[in-house]
Design a protein around this motif. Structure first.
Motif, PDB file in Angstrom:
ATOM      1  N   ASN A 194       7.455 -15.459  -5.993  1.00 23.52           N
ATOM      2  CA  ASN A 194       7.893 -15.368  -4.592  1.00 23.52           C
ATOM      3  C   ASN A 194       7.657 -13.957  -4.054  1.00 23.52           C
ATOM      4  N   VAL A 195       6.482 -13.442  -4.340  1.00 22.32           N
ATOM      5  CA  VAL A 195       6.123 -12.069  -4.012  1.00 22.32           C
ATOM      6  C   VAL A 195       5.841 -11.933  -2.517  1.00 22.32           C
ATOM      7  N   ASP A 196       6.419 -10.890  -1.925  1.00 20.73           N
ATOM      8  CA  ASP A 196       6.176 -10.601  -0.510  1.00 20.73           C
ATOM      9  C   ASP A 196       5.950  -9.098  -0.369  1.00 20.73           C
ATOM     10  N   PHE A 197       4.704  -8.712  -0.130  1.00 23.60           N
ATOM     11  CA  PHE A 197       4.355  -7.305   0.035  1.00 23.60           C
ATOM     12  C   PHE A 197       4.475  -6.891   1.489  1.00 23.60           C
ATOM     13  N   THR A 198       4.923  -5.666   1.701  1.00 24.89           N
ATOM     14  CA  THR A 198       4.950  -5.050   3.019  1.00 24.89           C
ATOM     15  C   THR A 198       4.244  -3.706   2.909  1.00 24.89           C
ATOM     16  N   VAL A 199       3.199  -3.523   3.720  1.00 21.55           N
ATOM     17  CA  VAL A 199       2.514  -2.235   3.781  1.00 21.55           C
ATOM     18  C   VAL A 199       3.306  -1.360   4.746  1.00 21.55           C
ATOM     19  N   LEU A 200       3.809  -0.230   4.246  1.00 22.62           N
ATOM     20  CA  LEU A 200       4.665   0.640   5.055  1.00 22.62           C
ATOM     21  C   LEU A 200       3.874   1.736   5.767  1.00 22.62           C
ATOM     22  N   ASP A 201       2.918   2.340   5.069  1.00 25.67           N
ATOM     23  CA  ASP A 201       2.112   3.419   5.648  1.00 25.67           C
ATOM     24  C   ASP A 201       0.729   3.401   5.028  1.00 25.67           C
ATOM     25  N   THR A 202      -0.245   3.840   5.795  1.00 31.96           N
ATOM     26  CA  THR A 202      -1.583   4.068   5.248  1.00 31.96           C
ATOM     27  C   THR A 202      -2.101   5.401   5.769  1.00 31.96           C
ATOM     28  N   THR A 250      -8.098   6.083   0.516  1.00 32.78           N
ATOM     29  CA  THR A 250      -7.042   5.483   1.321  1.00 32.78           C
ATOM     30  C   THR A 250      -5.776   5.462   0.488  1.00 32.78           C
ATOM     31  N   VAL A 251      -4.686   5.950   1.052  1.00 34.73           N
ATOM     32  CA  VAL A 251      -3.387   5.944   0.394  1.00 34.73           C
ATOM     33  C   VAL A 251      -2.513   4.914   1.107  1.00 34.73           C
ATOM     34  N   VAL A 252      -1.866   4.073   0.323  1.00 41.07           N
ATOM     35  CA  VAL A 252      -1.009   3.030   0.885  1.00 41.07           C
ATOM     36  C   VAL A 252       0.364   3.121   0.230  1.00 41.07           C
TER      37      VAL A 252
END
Length: 137
Positions: A62-70, A77-79
């Motif tokens: 039940n994985v849910d990723f949220t990209v906070l900053d790039t 590229t830093v994420v």
């Protein structure tokens, strides 16, 4: 998120969350270098990497990723991300708990000729261990 960063969402939502080989083929060189905390580094084929990700997907569901900053600087590229998941057992000899966990981290991607050649991962493994064991609580 702008179109040129859509590949980042595919990395998290399709490759890391679903072990999707189609997106890995589109985004990463073969082989590519995968760097882990503590200085470990592996030169992995797509098959090797997908095997690693598949095991991770069995342990965390039940994985849910949220990209906070790039942050983009040339070919790097830093994420900064977070991941909500349910622990299903098999990690660090911690018994199955079906426990909700929060994982945070930073990934640095390096691209050459449009493909990822290196991926550095720094994540909150120690905090994850704390969530599952309450070791220092």
């Amino acid at each position: 998120m702008v179109d040129e960063k859509a590949w980042i969402l595919h990395w998290f939502d399709d490759i890391w969350a679903k072990a999707n080989s189609e997106y890995l083929t589109q985004l990463a060189a073969e082989p590519f270098n995968f760097h882990l905390p503590g200085g470990k580094s592996y030169n992995l084929t797509h098959t090797d990497y997908l095997n690693f990700i598949s095991i991770w997907c069995q342990r965390f569901r039940n994985v849910d990723f949220t990209v906070l900053d790039t942050i983009q600087d040339g070919e790097k590229t830093v994420v900064r991300y977070q991941c909500d998941a349910v622990y299903s057992g098999g990690w660090a000899r911690i018994p199955t708990k079906r426990q909700k966990v929060l994982i945070t981290g930073i990934v640095i991607f390096q691209k050459k000729n449009g493909l990822i050649t290196d991926c550095w991962l720094e994540d909150s493994s120690f905090d994850l261990y704390q969530q599952l064991t309450q070791y220092l609580d």
